[in-house]
Motif scaffolding. Structure first.
Motif, short mmCIF file in Angstrom:
data_model
loop_
_atom_site.label_atom_id
_atom_site.label_comp_id
_atom_site.label_asym_id
_atom_site.label_seq_id
_atom_site.Cartn_x
_atom_site.Cartn_y
_atom_site.Cartn_z
N ILE A 1 27.50 34.63 47.93
CA ILE A 1 27.83 33.52 47.05
C ILE A 1 26.55 32.91 46.48
O ILE A 1 26.42 32.71 45.27
CB ILE A 1 28.67 32.47 47.80
CG1 ILE A 1 30.06 33.04 48.14
CG2 ILE A 1 28.78 31.17 46.99
CD1 ILE A 1 30.83 32.23 49.17
N ILE B 1 34.08 31.01 41.08
CA ILE B 1 33.99 32.35 41.66
C ILE B 1 35.17 32.59 42.58
O ILE B 1 35.76 31.65 43.11
CB ILE B 1 32.67 32.56 42.44
CG1 ILE B 1 32.53 31.50 43.55
CG2 ILE B 1 31.48 32.55 41.53
CD1 ILE B 1 31.35 31.74 44.47
N ASP B 2 35.52 33.84 42.73
CA ASP B 2 36.46 34.30 43.74
C ASP B 2 35.74 35.39 44.51
O ASP B 2 34.92 36.12 43.94
CB ASP B 2 37.72 34.90 43.10
CG ASP B 2 38.52 33.89 42.29
OD1 ASP B 2 38.65 32.74 42.75
OD2 ASP B 2 39.00 34.27 41.21
N TYR B 3 36.05 35.51 45.78
CA TYR B 3 35.32 36.45 46.61
C TYR B 3 36.18 36.84 47.80
O TYR B 3 37.10 36.12 48.20
CB TYR B 3 34.00 35.84 47.09
CG TYR B 3 34.17 34.43 47.60
CD1 TYR B 3 34.48 34.18 48.93
CD2 TYR B 3 34.08 33.35 46.73
CE1 TYR B 3 34.69 32.89 49.38
CE2 TYR B 3 34.29 32.06 47.18
CZ TYR B 3 34.59 31.83 48.50
OH TYR B 3 34.81 30.56 48.94
N THR C 1 33.02 41.27 37.52
CA THR C 1 33.45 41.50 38.90
C THR C 1 32.56 42.57 39.51
O THR C 1 32.28 43.58 38.88
CB THR C 1 34.93 41.94 38.92
OG1 THR C 1 35.71 40.94 38.23
CG2 THR C 1 35.45 42.08 40.32
N SER D 1 36.30 30.24 54.30
CA SER D 1 35.88 30.27 52.90
C SER D 1 35.10 29.01 52.54
O SER D 1 34.02 29.10 51.95
CB SER D 1 37.11 30.41 52.00
OG SER D 1 36.72 30.53 50.66
N GLY E 1 29.15 36.34 53.47
CA GLY E 1 29.81 35.44 52.51
C GLY E 1 28.85 34.45 51.89
O GLY E 1 28.69 34.42 50.67
N ILE F 1 33.23 40.16 44.54
CA ILE F 1 33.03 38.81 44.05
C ILE F 1 33.16 38.83 42.54
O ILE F 1 32.81 39.82 41.89
CB ILE F 1 31.66 38.25 44.51
CG1 ILE F 1 31.57 36.74 44.31
CG2 ILE F 1 30.49 39.01 43.90
CD1 ILE F 1 30.43 36.08 45.08
N GLN F 2 33.73 37.76 41.98
CA GLN F 2 33.87 37.67 40.53
C GLN F 2 33.51 36.27 40.07
O GLN F 2 33.57 35.31 40.83
CB GLN F 2 35.30 38.04 40.09
CG GLN F 2 36.38 37.24 40.76
CD GLN F 2 37.76 37.84 40.54
OE1 GLN F 2 37.92 39.01 40.23
NE2 GLN F 2 38.78 37.02 40.72
N TRP F 3 33.10 36.18 38.82
CA TRP F 3 32.56 34.97 38.22
C TRP F 3 33.31 34.73 36.92
O TRP F 3 33.52 35.65 36.14
CB TRP F 3 31.09 35.25 37.94
CG TRP F 3 30.30 34.36 37.07
CD1 TRP F 3 30.22 34.40 35.70
CD2 TRP F 3 29.42 33.32 37.48
NE1 TRP F 3 29.33 33.45 35.26
CE2 TRP F 3 28.83 32.77 36.35
CE3 TRP F 3 29.07 32.80 38.73
CZ2 TRP F 3 27.90 31.74 36.40
CZ3 TRP F 3 28.15 31.78 38.77
CH2 TRP F 3 27.58 31.26 37.62
#
Length: 180
Positions: free
Chosen positions: A114, A95-97, A54, A142, A110, A67-69
């Motif tokens: 990404i 991913i979440d962001y 993260t 998103s 964004g 952002i996280q992977w």
């Protein structure tokens, strides 16, 4: 656009708490934002016991986003849920962001973060596959950011929403990993 990915630290938890309560974020990222909950969720990532890297994303030296992977293979229940609608290989990632700083909204941050993260992680982790990201159908900002970052809408799905006020409609967005 100059973006830097700085690994999440406990010193960022207060900032993350503020971001999670911002209206543009809390609408789609419905999780507790108190420091105790953030420690419970993100502390293991800082300590290296949770395998989801993260980052706090900095724009021109200022923190503006997170952002996280993560690998689907580390989330078997989620893999099974998404896999009902689209074949998801074990080496697929997601991913979440979020953009927490209002000053960064609408500036292309964004899509840029990404795109940069996906390319960077594919380079760092050569065994990873496609990036598969379900997004609620109403979260246009998103899924448009994903499209601008090279993702395509492959199918629709009925998935558990992140926010309980939402229905189950999702778009599954995929960015294919280029051949090596």
């Amino acid at each position: 656009m100059e973006l830097a990915f700085v690994p999440l630290r406990r010193a960022d938890f207060a900032l993350l708490s503020r971001w999670l309560t911002a209206p543009l974020v809390s609408r789609w990222w419905a999780e507790p934002a108190d420091l105790e909950s953030i420690e419970r969720e993100y502390g293991p990532r800082v300590d290296g016991t949770d395998l989801a890297p993260t980052w706090i994303v900095h724009l021109e030296g200022r923190p503006v986003a997170m952002i996280q992977w993560y690998r689907y293979s580390d989330e078997p229940e989620y893999l099974a849920e998404v896999g009902q609608f689209l074949p998801v290989p074990d080496n697929a990632v997601s991913i979440d962001y979020l953009i927490g700083a209002e000053s960064a909204v609408g500036r292309g941050v964004g899509p840029a973060m990404i795109d940069q993260l996906v390319r960077l992680q594919w380079e760092r982790e050569p065994d990873t596959g496609d990036a598969v990201v379900p997004v609620h159908a109403d979260n246009r900002r998103s899924w448009r950011a994903l499209e601008k970052a090279g993702f395509e809408h492959l199918t629709d799905a009925e998935l558990d929403p992140d926010n309980p006020v939402d229905d189950r409609r999702h778009r599954i967005m995929v960015r294919r990993r280029p051949p090596r």
